[in-house]
Scaffold this active site. Structure first.
Site, PDB file in Angstrom:
ATOM      1  N   ARG A  98       0.938  -1.384  -0.107  1.00  0.00           N
ATOM      2  CA  ARG A  98      -0.316  -0.493   0.110  1.00  0.00           C
ATOM      3  C   ARG A  98       0.430   1.203   0.454  1.00  0.00           C
ATOM      4  O   ARG A  98       0.436   1.908  -1.229  1.00  0.00           O
ATOM      5  CB  ARG A  98      -1.046  -0.395   1.185  1.00  0.00           C
ATOM      6  CG  ARG A  98      -2.106  -1.070   0.893  1.00  0.00           C
ATOM      7  CD  ARG A  98      -2.349  -1.460  -0.626  1.00  0.00           C
ATOM      8  NE  ARG A  98      -3.899  -2.157  -0.331  1.00  0.00           N
ATOM      9  CZ  ARG A  98      -4.070  -3.353  -1.101  1.00  0.00           C
ATOM     10  NH1 ARG A  98      -2.915  -4.056  -1.659  1.00  0.00           N
ATOM     11  NH2 ARG A  98      -4.670  -4.111  -1.172  1.00  0.00           N
ATOM     12  N   ASP A 127      -6.664  -1.803   4.693  1.00  0.00           N
ATOM     13  CA  ASP A 127      -5.882  -0.753   3.429  1.00  0.00           C
ATOM     14  C   ASP A 127      -6.582   0.361   3.518  1.00  0.00           C
ATOM     15  O   ASP A 127      -5.832   1.389   2.531  1.00  0.00           O
ATOM     16  CB  ASP A 127      -6.117  -2.202   2.233  1.00  0.00           C
ATOM     17  CG  ASP A 127      -5.846  -3.040   2.319  1.00  0.00           C
ATOM     18  OD1 ASP A 127      -4.489  -2.945   2.650  1.00  0.00           O
ATOM     19  OD2 ASP A 127      -6.372  -4.372   1.676  1.00  0.00           O
ATOM     20  N   SER A 178     -11.525 -12.778  -1.372  1.00  0.00           N
ATOM     21  CA  SER A 178     -11.196 -11.572  -1.479  1.00  0.00           C
ATOM     22  C   SER A 178      -9.416 -12.081  -1.845  1.00  0.00           C
ATOM     23  O   SER A 178      -9.171 -12.583  -0.531  1.00  0.00           O
ATOM     24  CB  SER A 178     -11.594 -10.670  -1.377  1.00  0.00           C
ATOM     25  OG  SER A 178     -10.942  -9.655  -0.425  1.00  0.00           O
TER      26      SER A 178
HETATM   27  N1  ARG Z   1      -4.944  -8.563   6.278  1.00  0.00           N
HETATM   28  C1  ARG Z   1      -4.171  -8.608   6.086  1.00  0.00           C
HETATM   29  C2  ARG Z   1      -3.685  -7.180   5.716  1.00  0.00           C
HETATM   30  O1  ARG Z   1      -4.545  -6.211   6.488  1.00  0.00           O
HETATM   31  C3  ARG Z   1      -4.444  -8.817   4.425  1.00  0.00           C
HETATM   32  C4  ARG Z   1      -5.718  -7.970   3.605  1.00  0.00           C
HETATM   33  C5  ARG Z   1      -6.106  -8.031   1.663  1.00  0.00           C
HETATM   34  N2  ARG Z   1      -6.547  -7.312   1.769  1.00  0.00           N
HETATM   35  C6  ARG Z   1      -7.120  -7.273   0.727  1.00  0.00           C
HETATM   36  N3  ARG Z   1      -8.107  -6.420   0.346  1.00  0.00           N
HETATM   37  N4  ARG Z   1      -8.260  -8.318  -0.081  1.00  0.00           N
HETATM   38  O2  ARG Z   1      -2.642  -6.629   5.509  1.00  0.00           O
END
Ligand code: ARG
Length: 407
Positions: A98, A127, A178
């Site tokens: 990110r 995110d 996802s």
């Molecule tokens: N739980 C993990 C994190 O917060 C993975 C997130 C995955 N993101 C997604 N948009 N599917 O870093």
């Protein structure tokens, strides 16, 4: 003048719908930016296909940025040096990409004269935090828009919305998982995995499907805390990670199944595949055991969980993270050498050897053989003084006596 927005575009359903939705609801001009951080873009889908989708959703422009080496050389590199694993397990796959994406969103916003950036995250995840805190750290003047937090559509609604606007999406209403991926690994959520008791299905795994029953041995060479060669062949870090993902993943190594604490107060069940990340961190940490002076090593070990937590929490661009980077980097000056890893199917990895010219391991001091150089007699006085306080305490206050009768 119409407001311009630079959107972090993946080519998926949500960000495609976000383009049209922002135009309709907020009357903005949208520029789509796809940042390539090593996500394995479905080979049937080219950047041209994705570009066409963005444009047919209404974007005025579409830009691809190749950030794969940057992802490796700055972000994965620092994560290796920090032995970074959130809550002791998760090597920060999504959390590392990110800030790379954010950096390019901001620079494209400047290039196109945009006053806002946008992302397709919902309100429940980490995110959104990483996008927003990161953007504000680099560009406090830019606004951050999060259409998916406003539109109140279910997945099925989004599919209908895309159909209505003739956006050529590939997703169906029965989307199950996802998945977020980049060079450092894959994060898999949703579907039956939302029940923490249910074993993850094998279907969404791609990197860690076992294709060999033979053990695989590799030698990783490090220079100043960074992997530079695999089996003696010098590679860029991005290539080394890619190669190791294949070799280690083929033995079934690299899966994580955990319940983790999100920044926003939700516990979530997460499944990851990250063979290279786990292997490189294990190898690096092992070399540190050999080469770091004891106090430096102990202090670094105390700070590592904090570093991982900051990055997980979206604080890549923050003063504490920068200060910890400086400490960690300083500790890596002598972390050079080689580590031997063995992967034994299904899914077991062990460090089986390590060596370094800068090792603090001294054979003469360690051996019990004739080569022993340690001055045994010195220990007598050393231990007496070391234990003197406890001995005094035991004599005056603490003596519990001998072992209980009968033992
Ligand atoms: N739980 C993990 C994190 O917060 C993975 C997130 C995955 N993101 C997604 N948009 N599917 O870093």
């Amino acid at each position: 003048m119409t407001k311009r927005v630079v959107l972090a575009y993946s080519g998926g359903l949500d960000t495609s719908v976000a383009v049209r939705w922002m135009i309709e609801e907020w009357n903005v001009e949208v520029i789509c930016v796809l940042v390539d951080v090593g996500q394995d873009l479905d080979s049937s889908e080219s950047f041209d296909d994705i570009s066409r989708r963005a444009i047919s959703a209404g974007a005025v422009d579409f830009v691809v940025v190749d950030a794969r080496d940057e992802m490796a050389d700055e972000f994965c590199a620092m994560a290796i040096r920090a032995n970074a694993r959130y809550e002791g397990k998760y090597p920060l796959v999504s959390a590392l990409s990110r800030p790379v994406i954010v950096r390019h969103l901001v620079s494209q916003a400047r290039r196109f004269g945009a006053t806002a950036v946008a992302h397709g995250c919902t309100g429940k995840g980490n995110d959104q935090v990483r996008f927003e805190v990161g953007t504000h750290a680099l560009a406090p003047d830019l606004e951050v828009l999060a259409p998916a937090r406003n539109w109140g559509m279910t997945r099925a609604d989004s599919v209908d919305y895309a159909t209505k606007w003739e956006i050529p999406i590939r997703a169906s209403k029965e989307k199950i998982y996802s998945i977020d991926e980049n060079l450092w690994g894959r994060a898999i959520e949703c579907g039956e995995m939302e029940d923490p008791w249910a074993e993850p299905p094998s279907e969404p795994y791609t990197l860690t499907r076992m294709t060999t029953t033979e053990a695989v041995e590799v030698i990783i060479s490090f220079r100043e805390g960074l992997p530079v060669a695999l089996d003696g062949v010098e590679l860029s870090l991005a290539d080394l990670i890619r190669t190791l993902n294949h070799r280690a993943g083929a033995t079934g190594f690299g899966r994580i199944d955990m319940v983790e604490n999100r920044r926003v107060g939700i516990k979530s069940r997460e499944v990851y595949e990250c063979p290279a990340a786990l292997a490189l961190i294990a190898a690096h940490a092992d070399l540190e055991d050999l080469n770091l002076e004891r106090d430096v090593h102990h202090e670094k070990t105390r700070l590592e969980p904090r570093w991982a937590e900051l990055v997980y929490d979206g604080m890549w661009y923050s003063p504490l993270k920068e200060a910890l980077d400086a400490f960690i980097t300083e500790t890596q000056r002598h972390v050079s050498g080689e580590v031997r890893l063995r992967f034994e199917p299904p899914g077991v990895m062990r460090v089986v050897g390590r060596r370094s010219e800068q090792a603090l391991y001294d054979y003469g001091l360690a051996t019990y053989d004739a080569a022993d150089t340690f001055r045994h007699a010195d220990s007598e006085g050393y231990v007496r003084i070391y234990g003197l306080g406890v001995k005094t305490w035991a004599a005056r206050q603490g003596a519990k006596g001998a072992a209980p009768a009968g033992s």
